[in-house]
Design an enzyme around this catalytic site. Structure first.
Site, short mmCIF file in Angstrom:
data_model
loop_
_atom_site.label_atom_id
_atom_site.label_comp_id
_atom_site.label_asym_id
_atom_site.label_seq_id
_atom_site.Cartn_x
_atom_site.Cartn_y
_atom_site.Cartn_z
N SER A 14 0.81 -1.22 0.00
CA SER A 14 0.00 0.00 0.00
C SER A 14 0.84 1.26 0.00
CB SER A 14 -0.90 0.01 1.24
OG SER A 14 -1.54 1.26 1.42
N GLU A 74 0.17 3.70 1.66
CA GLU A 74 0.17 4.20 3.04
C GLU A 74 1.51 3.96 3.72
OE1 GLU A 74 -2.09 5.81 5.05
OE2 GLU A 74 -3.44 6.14 3.36
N TYR A 90 -2.17 0.63 10.14
CA TYR A 90 -2.34 -0.07 8.86
C TYR A 90 -1.09 0.04 8.01
CZ TYR A 90 -3.84 -0.94 4.06
OH TYR A 90 -3.92 -1.39 2.76
#
Length: 351
Positions: free
Chosen positions: A134, A136, A157
């Site tokens: 990801s 992120e 996360y």
């Protein structure tokens, strides 16, 4: 039964990406196996249209109960199926929720990947693995981000995904796995979960038009992301596993837009003034926010011959049209037209 070309296992098959990927691989004549969690209510809505009773001939899709917290069951599934490819998409994938349940996020998103890698190693099978990483993981690093940009996650996360990313690289190098990471920037569709901000916005637009909702409550409108169209990213996942050597790739559009821009475009598409309907609720703010995410997809363009077709504004039209249809309204139609023009041989179900 048809002679399927290869066997594939998908974790997270009931999610947005898993459902599109299952359709795509069925169109490629794969025998598709998916892991689903046992629940007291049906949670297979995104794949019900491709499910066929396994007692019937020519079945291509098979579902197995399992959980990324259960290493024994994961091992059993891999041992019994003996897949040629595994697409690991399963995770606790909601960034804001990860602040509320950080331990669970780490157990499923991070350690779940380790359990899968160990199951592959112990099976002794020659398996190709795709791991869904990801954007992120980049957190507050300077944009644009490419495969050499340092990581700096700003959420449980993001940290869990970074752990999984490095475990894949370690198993690739240490155990000679064909193990890859696809570092995907935000990708959306009409199948996006209703609690993710993009789908929350387009559903609200349709609900407000249908007189079923008065206001839309959001958090940080200035957050900026690189948003693309999910089916295109699923095709790229397949391309990543067809390479001669395992590697990591970034997938995105190369553009960054704020939540506020997304709101403005969605409401203006149906001729509504967004400022009359949008309210700010502090509960939707993250304890730590990240900067601007912009994908540098130079590597994917060159080595995968992949480049997205759907622009930011067109993505919003596609999603609003679908949510208007779901709300019992006649869609504007521009989103539907874009899909027909860009994807004349579309392999996924019209949502």
């Amino acid at each position: 039964m048809l002679n399927r070309s290869k066997k594939v296992l998908i974790t997270g098959i009931t999610g947005q990406d898993g459902s599109y990927l299952a359709e795509f691989l069925l169109s490629k004549n794969y025998e598709v196996h998916g892991i689903i969690r046992r629940a007291s209510t049906f949670n297979t809505g995104r794949i019900d249209h491709i499910y066929v009773d396994p007692h019937k001939p020519d079945v291509g899709l098979f579902l197995h109960y399992g959980d990324l917290s259960d290493s024994e069951q994961i091992s059993n599934i891999i041992y019994n199926i003996k897949p040629d490819e595994i697409y690991h998409l399963g995770a606790q994938s909601h960034v804001r929720v990860s602040f509320d349940i950080p331990e669970y996020t780490g157990n499923i998103t991070a350690l779940g990947t380790t359990r899968l890698l160990e199951a592959i190693r112990r099976s002794g099978n020659d398996v190709k693995l795709y791991q869904a990483s990801s954007s992120e993981m980049f957190g507050n690093t300077s944009a644009p981000q490419n495969e050499t940009t340092p990581f700096c996650p700003r959420s449980p996360y993001g940290a869990a995904k970074l752990y999984a990313f490095w475990m894949v690289k370690n198993y690739r190098q240490g155990h000679r796995f064909f193990a890859t990471n696809g570092i995907l920037f935000n990708h959306e569709s009409p199948r996006r979960g209703e609690t993710f901000v993009t789908r929350k916005i387009t559903r609200a637009v349709a609900a407000i038009l249908a007189k079923k909702q008065d206001y839309l409550y959001l958090g940080n409108l200035e957050a900026k992301r690189d948003w693309g169209f999910a089916p295109e990213y699923c095709m790229a996942m397949y391309k990543i596993l067809q390479q001669n050597e395992p590697d990591d790739f970034i997938l995105g559009t190369g553009e960054s837009h704020s939540v506020k821009e997304f709101v403005q475009e969605a409401f203006s598409y149906v001729s509504l003034d967004w400022q009359k309907y949008v309210k700010i609720d502090s509960r939707y703010f993250r304890p730590t926010e990240i900067g601007s995410l912009v994908a540098d997809i130079t590597k994917a363009k060159g080595e995968l011959n992949w480049q997205p077709k759907v622009t930011f504004k067109n993505l919003i039209k596609i999603m609003v049209d679908a949510d208007m249809r779901a709300a019992g309204l006649k869609p504007i139609g521009e989103g539907d037209k874009i899909l027909k023009e860009k994807f004349p041989d579309r392999w996924w179900k019209v949502d």
